[in-house]
Design a protein around this motif. Structure first.
Motif, PDB file in Angstrom:
ATOM      1  N   GLY A   4       0.990  -1.317  -0.073  1.00 49.07           N
ATOM      2  CA  GLY A   4      -0.365  -0.177   0.286  1.00 49.07           C
ATOM      3  C   GLY A   4       0.626   1.601   0.094  1.00 49.07           C
ATOM      4  N   LEU A   5       1.438   1.377   1.192  1.00 51.53           N
ATOM      5  CA  LEU A   5       2.493   2.975   0.931  1.00 51.53           C
ATOM      6  C   LEU A   5       3.720   1.898   1.436  1.00 51.53           C
ATOM      7  CD1 LEU A   5       3.236   5.398   2.099  1.00 51.53           C
ATOM      8  CD2 LEU A   5       2.433   5.246   3.548  1.00 51.53           C
ATOM      9  N   ALA A   6       4.617   1.930   0.801  1.00 52.93           N
ATOM     10  CA  ALA A   6       6.358   1.424   0.667  1.00 52.93           C
ATOM     11  C   ALA A   6       6.733   1.276   1.850  1.00 52.93           C
ATOM     12  CB  ALA A   6       7.149   1.429  -0.636  1.00 52.93           C
ATOM     13  N   ILE A   7       7.035   3.050   2.134  1.00 48.94           N
ATOM     14  CA  ILE A   7       7.848   3.461   3.292  1.00 48.94           C
ATOM     15  C   ILE A   7       7.370   4.899   4.261  1.00 48.94           C
ATOM     16  CG2 ILE A   7       9.841   4.645   4.029  1.00 48.94           C
ATOM     17  CD1 ILE A   7      11.330   3.778   2.075  1.00 48.94           C
ATOM     18  N   ALA A   8       6.765   4.676   4.927  1.00 44.73           N
ATOM     19  CA  ALA A   8       6.122   5.835   5.616  1.00 44.73           C
ATOM     20  C   ALA A   8       6.890   6.497   7.026  1.00 44.73           C
ATOM     21  CB  ALA A   8       5.050   5.794   6.144  1.00 44.73           C
ATOM     22  N   VAL A   9       7.027   7.773   7.141  1.00 39.76           N
ATOM     23  CA  VAL A   9       7.978   8.340   7.527  1.00 39.76           C
ATOM     24  C   VAL A   9       7.369   9.473   8.691  1.00 39.76           C
ATOM     25  CG1 VAL A   9      10.351   9.831   7.971  1.00 39.76           C
ATOM     26  CG2 VAL A   9      10.370   8.218   6.229  1.00 39.76           C
TER      27      VAL A   9
ATOM     28  N   ALA B  97      14.394  -1.955  -4.712  1.00 38.38           N
ATOM     29  CA  ALA B  97      13.670  -1.054  -5.509  1.00 38.38           C
ATOM     30  C   ALA B  97      12.039  -1.274  -5.483  1.00 38.38           C
ATOM     31  CB  ALA B  97      13.667  -2.093  -6.148  1.00 38.38           C
ATOM     32  N   PHE B  98      11.650  -0.251  -6.459  1.00 34.54           N
ATOM     33  CA  PHE B  98      10.126   0.551  -5.357  1.00 34.54           C
ATOM     34  C   PHE B  98       9.223  -0.853  -7.103  1.00 34.54           C
ATOM     35  CE2 PHE B  98      12.067   2.974  -3.351  1.00 34.54           C
ATOM     36  CZ  PHE B  98      11.955   2.468  -0.950  1.00 34.54           C
ATOM     37  N   ILE B  99       8.074  -1.426  -6.476  1.00 35.77           N
ATOM     38  CA  ILE B  99       7.745  -2.039  -7.844  1.00 35.77           C
ATOM     39  C   ILE B  99       6.122  -2.068  -8.001  1.00 35.77           C
ATOM     40  CG2 ILE B  99       7.797  -3.772  -9.417  1.00 35.77           C
ATOM     41  CD1 ILE B  99      10.730  -4.027  -8.789  1.00 35.77           C
ATOM     42  N   GLY B 100       5.675  -1.934  -7.924  1.00 33.89           N
ATOM     43  CA  GLY B 100       4.191  -1.866  -8.407  1.00 33.89           C
ATOM     44  C   GLY B 100       3.441  -1.051  -6.278  1.00 33.89           C
ATOM     45  N   ASN B 101       4.101  -0.628  -5.920  1.00 37.99           N
ATOM     46  CA  ASN B 101       3.077   0.363  -5.016  1.00 37.99           C
ATOM     47  C   ASN B 101       2.071   0.854  -5.261  1.00 37.99           C
ATOM     48  OD1 ASN B 101       5.808  -1.770  -2.718  1.00 37.99           O
ATOM     49  ND2 ASN B 101       6.669  -0.154  -4.333  1.00 37.99           N
TER      50      ASN B 101
ATOM     51  N   GLN C 152       2.002   5.960  -6.749  1.00 34.03           N
ATOM     52  CA  GLN C 152       1.949   7.731  -6.742  1.00 34.03           C
ATOM     53  C   GLN C 152       3.796   7.561  -5.954  1.00 34.03           C
ATOM     54  OE1 GLN C 152      -0.923   9.390  -4.414  1.00 34.03           O
ATOM     55  NE2 GLN C 152       0.497  11.009  -3.518  1.00 34.03           N
ATOM     56  N   GLU C 153       4.643   8.847  -6.233  1.00 40.29           N
ATOM     57  CA  GLU C 153       5.603   8.566  -5.801  1.00 40.29           C
ATOM     58  C   GLU C 153       5.762   8.594  -5.207  1.00 40.29           C
ATOM     59  OE1 GLU C 153       9.314  10.592  -8.670  1.00 40.29           O
ATOM     60  OE2 GLU C 153      10.103  10.347  -6.304  1.00 40.29           O
ATOM     61  N   ARG C 154       5.298  10.091  -4.194  1.00 44.18           N
ATOM     62  CA  ARG C 154       5.046  10.439  -2.981  1.00 44.18           C
ATOM     63  C   ARG C 154       4.168  11.081  -2.499  1.00 44.18           C
ATOM     64  NH1 ARG C 154       9.786  14.670  -3.973  1.00 44.18           N
ATOM     65  NH2 ARG C 154      11.151  12.437  -4.221  1.00 44.18           N
ATOM     66  N   GLU C 155       3.364  11.531  -1.066  1.00 49.52           N
ATOM     67  CA  GLU C 155       3.283  12.281  -0.374  1.00 49.52           C
ATOM     68  C   GLU C 155       3.331  12.653   0.810  1.00 49.52           C
ATOM     69  OE1 GLU C 155      -1.832  10.516  -0.816  1.00 49.52           O
ATOM     70  OE2 GLU C 155      -1.015   9.736   1.206  1.00 49.52           O
ATOM     71  N   VAL C 156       3.757  14.400   0.578  1.00 47.67           N
ATOM     72  CA  VAL C 156       3.869  14.820   2.150  1.00 47.67           C
ATOM     73  C   VAL C 156       3.109  15.896   2.727  1.00 47.67           C
ATOM     74  CG1 VAL C 156       6.816  15.801   2.983  1.00 47.67           C
ATOM     75  CG2 VAL C 156       5.891  14.352   0.438  1.00 47.67           C
ATOM     76  N   ASP C 157       3.248  15.729   3.550  1.00 45.01           N
ATOM     77  CA  ASP C 157       2.572  16.934   4.481  1.00 45.01           C
ATOM     78  C   ASP C 157       2.825  18.569   4.390  1.00 45.01           C
ATOM     79  OD1 ASP C 157       3.734  17.007   7.120  1.00 45.01           O
ATOM     80  OD2 ASP C 157       1.961  15.949   7.589  1.00 45.01           O
ATOM     81  N   SER C 158       2.830  19.486   5.053  1.00 45.28           N
ATOM     82  CA  SER C 158       3.143  20.983   4.891  1.00 45.28           C
ATOM     83  C   SER C 158       4.302  20.900   5.608  1.00 45.28           C
ATOM     84  CB  SER C 158       2.191  21.843   5.514  1.00 45.28           C
ATOM     85  OG  SER C 158       1.705  21.567   6.452  1.00 45.28           O
ATOM     86  N   ARG C 159       4.574  19.724   7.161  1.00 46.67           N
ATOM     87  CA  ARG C 159       5.648  19.879   8.099  1.00 46.67           C
ATOM     88  C   ARG C 159       6.494  18.826   7.773  1.00 46.67           C
ATOM     89  NH1 ARG C 159       2.958  21.326  12.546  1.00 46.67           N
ATOM     90  NH2 ARG C 159       0.566  21.908  12.746  1.00 46.67           N
ATOM     91  N   SER C 160       6.631  18.400   6.407  1.00 46.93           N
ATOM     92  CA  SER C 160       7.496  17.414   6.602  1.00 46.93           C
ATOM     93  C   SER C 160       8.505  17.491   5.099  1.00 46.93           C
ATOM     94  CB  SER C 160       6.728  15.627   6.619  1.00 46.93           C
ATOM     95  OG  SER C 160       6.181  15.210   7.444  1.00 46.93           O
ATOM     96  N   LYS C 161       9.098  17.400   4.298  1.00 48.83           N
ATOM     97  CA  LYS C 161      10.004  17.475   3.333  1.00 48.83           C
ATOM     98  C   LYS C 161      10.751  15.851   3.182  1.00 48.83           C
ATOM     99  CE  LYS C 161      13.819  19.502   5.065  1.00 48.83           C
ATOM    100  NZ  LYS C 161      15.000  20.671   5.069  1.00 48.83           N
ATOM    101  N   ILE C 162      10.495  15.762   1.681  1.00 47.09           N
ATOM    102  CA  ILE C 162      11.777  14.527   1.159  1.00 47.09           C
ATOM    103  C   ILE C 162      12.571  15.503   0.952  1.00 47.09           C
ATOM    104  CG2 ILE C 162      12.263  13.054  -0.191  1.00 47.09           C
ATOM    105  CD1 ILE C 162       9.049  12.127   0.111  1.00 47.09           C
TER     106      ILE C 162
END
Lengths: 180, 128
Positions: free
Chosen positions: B47-52, B64-68, B98-108
């Motif tokens: 569903g979500l590969a890595i959540a921080v 390697a991220f495939i089909g997430n 989708q590659e990324r989902e980031v809120d306003s308090r966080s960053k990549i």
């Protein structure tokens, strides 16, 4: 000491040799005693029952002769196998095939993993752990853990839960071919 | 399979050469001021590969991220904490929703090379 344990006690160690064992009530191993599960030992645990160890745990399963831990009745999960350590307590777990446990309250503490370690230095190698019916398959609290060539599968909720494990260096290391 | 593969809270962790497959929720969930380095792992069909989350700091290199459904999610979950920070290096992405989902308090943050100090902090070696 629980009378069920007495036949397996040798000095400060509880040793289970190859064979079948049924845990049909909650068992608490006295503080400071070591527990060794030798290769080929097979445990079935009754519904809701648990084993609490208050000292080092060594599991000596191999690829050919694993150590099995399973519910007595496949439809009725047992509680947990839990180890309470002192921060330096070593748990060396190899070749275990474990399934069908859940959660438990023991010694006034909640245990969220069917295999729970508190304040222990844990090593898991060549283990297959799955089919947990509770919150976590494995839970490590305030300890260290190394995993090598382990497989975790088909849990009801989380598989490996690592909480507040602190210390110096790379004290948590899940490595090579661990499969979720 | 419900739930997360690996759930870290308040912990310091090197996750190396691991495989996370078919987890409906998160492959690796990193929360409550954890520090985690995910290196040379494969994340497939999660569903979500890595959540921080929640003041955690994470690094991802050689994975390697495939089909997430989502590859990286970085956000604040619990109000008592802040956001999270994820640094991504050289990873392979293929067929994810989708590659990324980031809120306003966080960053990549994207970086080309892992800093030696980071490798040292996680005791990273190429061959263990």
């Amino acid at each position: 000491m629980d009378s069920w344990l007495k036949p397996f006690a040798q000095g400060d160690t509880i040793r289970f040799v190859r064979g079948k064992y049924l845990i049909d009530h909650d068992i608490v191993v006295p503080r400071g005693m070591s527990v060794i599960l030798e290769k080929g030992s097979r445990f079935t645990i009754a519904s809701g029952r648990s084993l609490l160890i208050n000292g080092p745990l060594t599991v000596q399963g191999t690829g050919v002769n694993p150590v099995f831990i399973r519910p007595q009745d496949e439809g009725l999960p047992y509680g947990v196998i839990a180890v309470h350590g002192n921060g330096r307590t070593v748990c060396d777990i190899r070749g275990v095939r474990m399934s069908g446990g859940s959660t438990a309250w023991l010694a006034d503490r909640y245990h969220s993993g069917m295999l729970t370690f508190m304040d222990c230095q844990v090593s898991l190698e060549n283990c297959t752990i799955g089919g947990s019916k509770g919150e976590d398959a494995v839970n490590v609290k305030r300890g260290s853990i190394q995993m090598l060539d382990c497989s975790f599968e088909e849990g009801q909720d989380d598989l490996v839960d690592i909480d507040r494990s602190t210390g110096a260096g790379p004290w948590l290391h899940l490595h090579r071919s661990n499969r979720w | 399979m419900n739930g997360d593969g690996l759930d870290a809270s308040g912990s310091h962790l090197l996750v190396q050469d691991c495989l996370f497959v078919g987890l409906r929720d998160k492959g690796v969930s990193i929360g409550e001021s954890s520090q985690v380095f995910s290196k040379d792992c494969t994340f497939r069909n999660n569903g979500l590969a890595i959540a921080v989350k929640d003041l955690s700091i994470a690094h991802a290199d050689g994975n390697a991220f495939i089909g997430n459904r989502i590859v990286f999610g970085v956000y604040q979950k619990k109000p008592v904490f802040g956001g999270g920070v994820l640094t991504v290096y050289n990873n392979t992405l293929e067929g994810n929703g989708q590659e990324r989902e980031v809120d306003s308090r966080s960053k990549i943050v994207s970086s080309g090379k892992v800093d030696e100090k980071v490798e040292e902090a996680f005791n990273v070696t190429e061959d263990r």
